[in-house]
Design an enzyme around this catalytic site. Structure first.
Site, short mmCIF file in Angstrom:
data_model
loop_
_atom_site.label_atom_id
_atom_site.label_comp_id
_atom_site.label_asym_id
_atom_site.label_seq_id
_atom_site.Cartn_x
_atom_site.Cartn_y
_atom_site.Cartn_z
N ASP A 8 0.88 -1.17 0.00
CA ASP A 8 0.00 0.00 0.00
C ASP A 8 0.91 1.22 0.00
OD1 ASP A 8 -2.35 1.64 0.33
OD2 ASP A 8 -1.94 1.77 2.46
N SER A 9 0.30 2.39 -0.24
CA SER A 9 1.07 3.64 -0.14
C SER A 9 1.58 3.85 1.28
CB SER A 9 0.17 4.82 -0.52
OG SER A 9 -0.90 4.92 0.40
N TYR A 40 -0.73 8.43 -2.20
CA TYR A 40 -0.77 8.20 -3.65
C TYR A 40 -1.97 8.91 -4.28
CZ TYR A 40 2.45 4.07 -3.72
OH TYR A 40 3.52 3.22 -3.66
N GLY A 41 -2.97 9.23 -3.44
CA GLY A 41 -4.29 9.66 -3.93
C GLY A 41 -4.31 10.75 -4.98
N CYS A 71 -4.36 -1.45 -1.92
CA CYS A 71 -4.51 -0.01 -2.11
C CYS A 71 -5.42 0.18 -3.31
CB CYS A 71 -3.12 0.58 -2.39
SG CYS A 71 -3.14 2.32 -2.84
N ASN A 72 -6.56 0.85 -3.09
CA ASN A 72 -7.49 1.06 -4.21
C ASN A 72 -6.86 1.93 -5.29
OD1 ASN A 72 -9.19 0.59 -1.65
ND2 ASN A 72 -10.65 0.31 -3.31
N THR A 73 -6.12 2.94 -4.86
CA THR A 73 -5.53 3.88 -5.82
C THR A 73 -4.50 3.17 -6.71
OG1 THR A 73 -5.75 5.51 -4.04
CG2 THR A 73 -4.52 6.18 -5.98
N GLU A 149 -2.11 8.00 8.80
CA GLU A 149 -0.64 7.93 8.76
C GLU A 149 -0.02 8.55 10.02
OE1 GLU A 149 1.63 6.55 6.51
OE2 GLU A 149 -0.13 5.55 5.66
N CYS A 181 -10.99 3.11 0.20
CA CYS A 181 -9.55 3.35 0.40
C CYS A 181 -9.18 2.56 1.64
CB CYS A 181 -9.30 4.85 0.63
SG CYS A 181 -7.64 5.22 1.26
N THR A 182 -8.08 1.82 1.56
CA THR A 182 -7.77 0.89 2.65
C THR A 182 -7.36 1.59 3.95
OG1 THR A 182 -5.55 0.65 1.73
CG2 THR A 182 -7.19 -1.01 1.11
N HIS A 183 -7.07 2.87 3.89
CA HIS A 183 -6.80 3.60 5.14
C HIS A 183 -8.08 3.83 5.95
CE1 HIS A 183 -2.92 4.65 3.31
NE2 HIS A 183 -2.53 5.15 4.47
#
Ligand code: DGL
Length: 259
Positions: A8-9, A40-41, A71-73, A149, A181-183
């Site tokens: 992921d980012s 990354y978004g 990560c969806n992005t 984050e 979004c995985t966050h």
């Protein structure tokens, strides 16, 4: 013994790792957080493709048999390139529009995701296939990735940031909200409090649910591993890598592995 690569980012993909641990506890997992380049978004697609390629090369070099793009992005930007360039299978994230559309009672669903995901053809395609009879309210979770984050999940500040985005979606009567979004699943407790207050204030007579696509993605991972003949182990180890400061990564992993 299977080795699953996950990237992921940043720390968001831990919400997918958490699910992998529940379903496939015997397998080794190597997680790579690209913290040095997060988020990354709003980044250029080619930049994300380059990072995804480099990280995949690293994970394959570490012996991974299969990679989850948690990560969806990055899935939207890079998964077709990864599938074309590497000889192993890649599992991507898919915003759960279908599940939300099938279960809404108000006829309105919310999709929370990054700018990159919402703008991608991949998402437009999903929406076109499953969202036609439903009104979809799309919003970027502005500031959400930064909260996660920073490990700021439930403070008054995080509630303020999350409320700014979530309340307008609730006011549109969305009753199924896709966490694209995985966050974002790490902000679930804060979102649920906001939803509870909203329901009390407006006396809503319908249930409101958040939808995390991780369980469906992990079911797909297990299916593909089976089809590929990747054998499961007995006691999986977890290895965490970060391209930046791994402090929050280790801390957040501590909280998910303790549950
Ligand atoms: N966790 C990521 C996603 O699922 C990326 C968030 C970001 O880096 O902007 O889209």
């Amino acid at each position: 013994m299977a080795k699953i690569g996950i990237f992921d980012s940043g720390v968001g993909g831990l919400s997918v790792l958490r699910e992998i641990r529940k379903v496939l506890p015997g397998d080794d997992c190597i997680y790579f957080a690209d913290n040095a380049n997060c988020p990354y978004g709003t980044r250029d697609r080619n930049f994300i493709i380059d990072r995804a390629r480099e990280i995949s090369r690293f994970l394959i070099g570490e012996g991974c048999d299969i990679i989850v793009v948690a990560c969806n992005t990055a899935t939207a930007a890079a998964i077709s390139t990864l599938r074309a360039e590497f000889p192993i299978k890649f599992i991507g994230m898919e915003p759960a529009v279908k599940l939300a559309a099938e279960n809404t009672s108000t006829g309105v669903i919310g999709v929370l995701a990054t700018t990159g995901t919402l703008a991608a053809d991949k998402y437009k395609d999903t929406k076109g296939r499953f969202g036609n009879d439903t009104r979809i309210v799309e919003r970027v979770g502005q500031g959400f990735v930064e909260l996660v984050e920073n490990g700021d999940l439930e403070s008054p500040h995080s509630r303020e940031v999350v409320g700014q985005v979530l309340l307008p979606i609730l006011e549109e009567k969305a009753d199924r909200i896709v966490l694209g979004c995985t966050h974002y699943p790490f902000l679930e407790a804060t979102m649920l409090k906001i939803i509870e207050d909203f329901r009390t204030k407006h006396h809503t007579d319908y249930e409101i649910e958040l939808i995390d696509p991780a369980p469906a993605v992990v079911r797909q991972l297990a299916k593909v591993m089976e089809a590929e003949g990747i054998r499961h182990g007995k006691e999986g180890k977890i290895i965490l890598h970060s391209s930046g400061d791994g402090t929050v990564l280790h801390k957040l992993y501590g909280t998910i592995s303790a549950k």
